[in-house]
Scaffold this active site. Structure first.
Site, PDB file in Angstrom:
ATOM      1  N   THR A  34     -74.648  45.460  87.009  1.00 32.26           N
ATOM      2  CA  THR A  34     -73.443  45.701  85.906  1.00 32.26           C
ATOM      3  C   THR A  34     -73.780  46.701  84.873  1.00 32.26           C
ATOM      4  OG1 THR A  34     -72.703  43.530  86.094  1.00 32.26           O
ATOM      5  CG2 THR A  34     -72.216  44.405  84.225  1.00 32.26           C
TER       6      THR A  34
ATOM      7  N   GLY B 157     -78.946  44.055  87.570  1.00 28.13           N
ATOM      8  CA  GLY B 157     -78.892  45.382  86.891  1.00 28.13           C
ATOM      9  C   GLY B 157     -77.457  46.070  87.352  1.00 28.13           C
TER      10      GLY B 157
ATOM     11  N   ASP C 230     -79.598  40.445  85.344  1.00 27.76           N
ATOM     12  CA  ASP C 230     -80.259  39.832  86.474  1.00 27.76           C
ATOM     13  C   ASP C 230     -80.510  41.051  87.435  1.00 27.76           C
ATOM     14  OD1 ASP C 230     -77.502  39.953  87.034  1.00 27.76           O
ATOM     15  OD2 ASP C 230     -77.298  37.753  87.068  1.00 27.76           O
TER      16      ASP C 230
ATOM     17  N   LYS D 147     -84.037  38.576  84.265  1.00 29.10           N
ATOM     18  CA  LYS D 147     -84.610  38.257  85.533  1.00 29.10           C
ATOM     19  C   LYS D 147     -85.102  39.262  86.310  1.00 29.10           C
ATOM     20  CE  LYS D 147     -80.798  34.643  85.884  1.00 29.10           C
ATOM     21  NZ  LYS D 147     -79.815  34.125  86.479  1.00 29.10           N
TER      22      LYS D 147
HETATM   23  N1  HPA Z   1     -76.397  32.443  83.298  1.00 26.90           N
HETATM   24  C1  HPA Z   1     -75.210  33.119  82.468  1.00 26.90           C
HETATM   25  N2  HPA Z   1     -74.469  34.107  82.687  1.00 26.90           N
HETATM   26  C2  HPA Z   1     -75.546  34.910  83.715  1.00 26.90           C
HETATM   27  C3  HPA Z   1     -76.620  34.412  84.140  1.00 26.90           C
HETATM   28  C4  HPA Z   1     -77.095  33.173  83.881  1.00 26.90           C
HETATM   29  O1  HPA Z   1     -78.109  32.411  84.488  1.00 26.90           O
HETATM   30  N3  HPA Z   1     -76.824  35.448  85.043  1.00 26.90           N
HETATM   31  C5  HPA Z   1     -76.265  36.566  84.900  1.00 26.90           C
HETATM   32  N4  HPA Z   1     -75.337  36.048  83.972  1.00 26.90           N
END
Ligand code: HPA
Ligand code: MG
Length: 178
Positions: A110, A108, A106, A134
């Site tokens: 991490t 970035g 998502d 994402k």
């Molecule tokens: N779902 C599960 N784990 C996640 C998500 C998600 O949408 N985004 C980042 N980790």
């Protein structure tokens, strides 16, 4: 596929196992071409990536070794926590071609921490493959080389991904209904 309830949240079908399999097939073909004649070290990020990792690896024909890692953060395992340590690397990555395999990326943040930890090992190259990205919320100086699907900023479960520990076992992917 019908809707799913986990704790108090309702989820609807989002990506079917057939669509996932097709995307993995295309990703694997690209990886097989890009790394033809080379050896790749896959660094799979636990826990979420286990199912994707397993299906992706079955379609790789290049020589590939596997390291399963876990990121350990000071403030629990939340996406906002500061990642400090990488657990599980068993062999040196020096001079190797490394590919990070993630279930979902998502912001970035991490990924950025993971990249820094891996770069410190002096690999020949580091690329990133994720099943889901994402793109709307992604902000990182590191590029995503391969992704299966660009998805809106919805919370998803299934195919390895969880909601507070639950929902990983489903072969399809579900999105939270708001
Ligand atoms: N779902 C599960 N784990 C996640 C998500 C998600 O949408 N985004 C980042 N980790
Ligand atoms: Mg993950």
């Amino acid at each position: 596929m019908s809707t799913l309830r986990i704790y108090n949240k309702e989820f609807e079908p989002f990506l079917s196992r057939t669509e996932i399999a097709q995307a993995i097939h295309e990703l694997a073909s690209k990886i097989n071409t890009d790394f033809a004649g080379k050896e790749l070290v896959i660094v799979g990020v636990l826990d979420g990536a286990f199912m994707f990792l397993s299906d992706l690896m079955k379609e790789l024909t290049i020589n590939v070794t596997l390291e399963m890692v876990k990121l350990k953060s000071y403030e629990g395992e939340s996406t906002t926590g500061h990642v400090r340590r990488l657990l599980g690397l068993s062999r040196s990555l020096r001079g190797r071609h490394v590919m990070i395999v993630e279930d979902i990326i998502d912001t970035g943040i991490t990924l950025g921490h993971l990249m820094e930890l891996l770069e410190a090992e002096k690999p020949a190259s580091v690329t990133v493959t994720t099943l889901l990205l994402k793109e709307e919320v992604f902000k990182s100086k590191y590029a995503i080389d391969h992704f299966g699907f660009s998805i809106p900023n919805k919370f998803v479960v299934g195919y390895g991904m969880d909601y507070d520990g639950l929902g990983r076992q489903y072969p399809d992917i579900y999105a939270a209904i708001h």
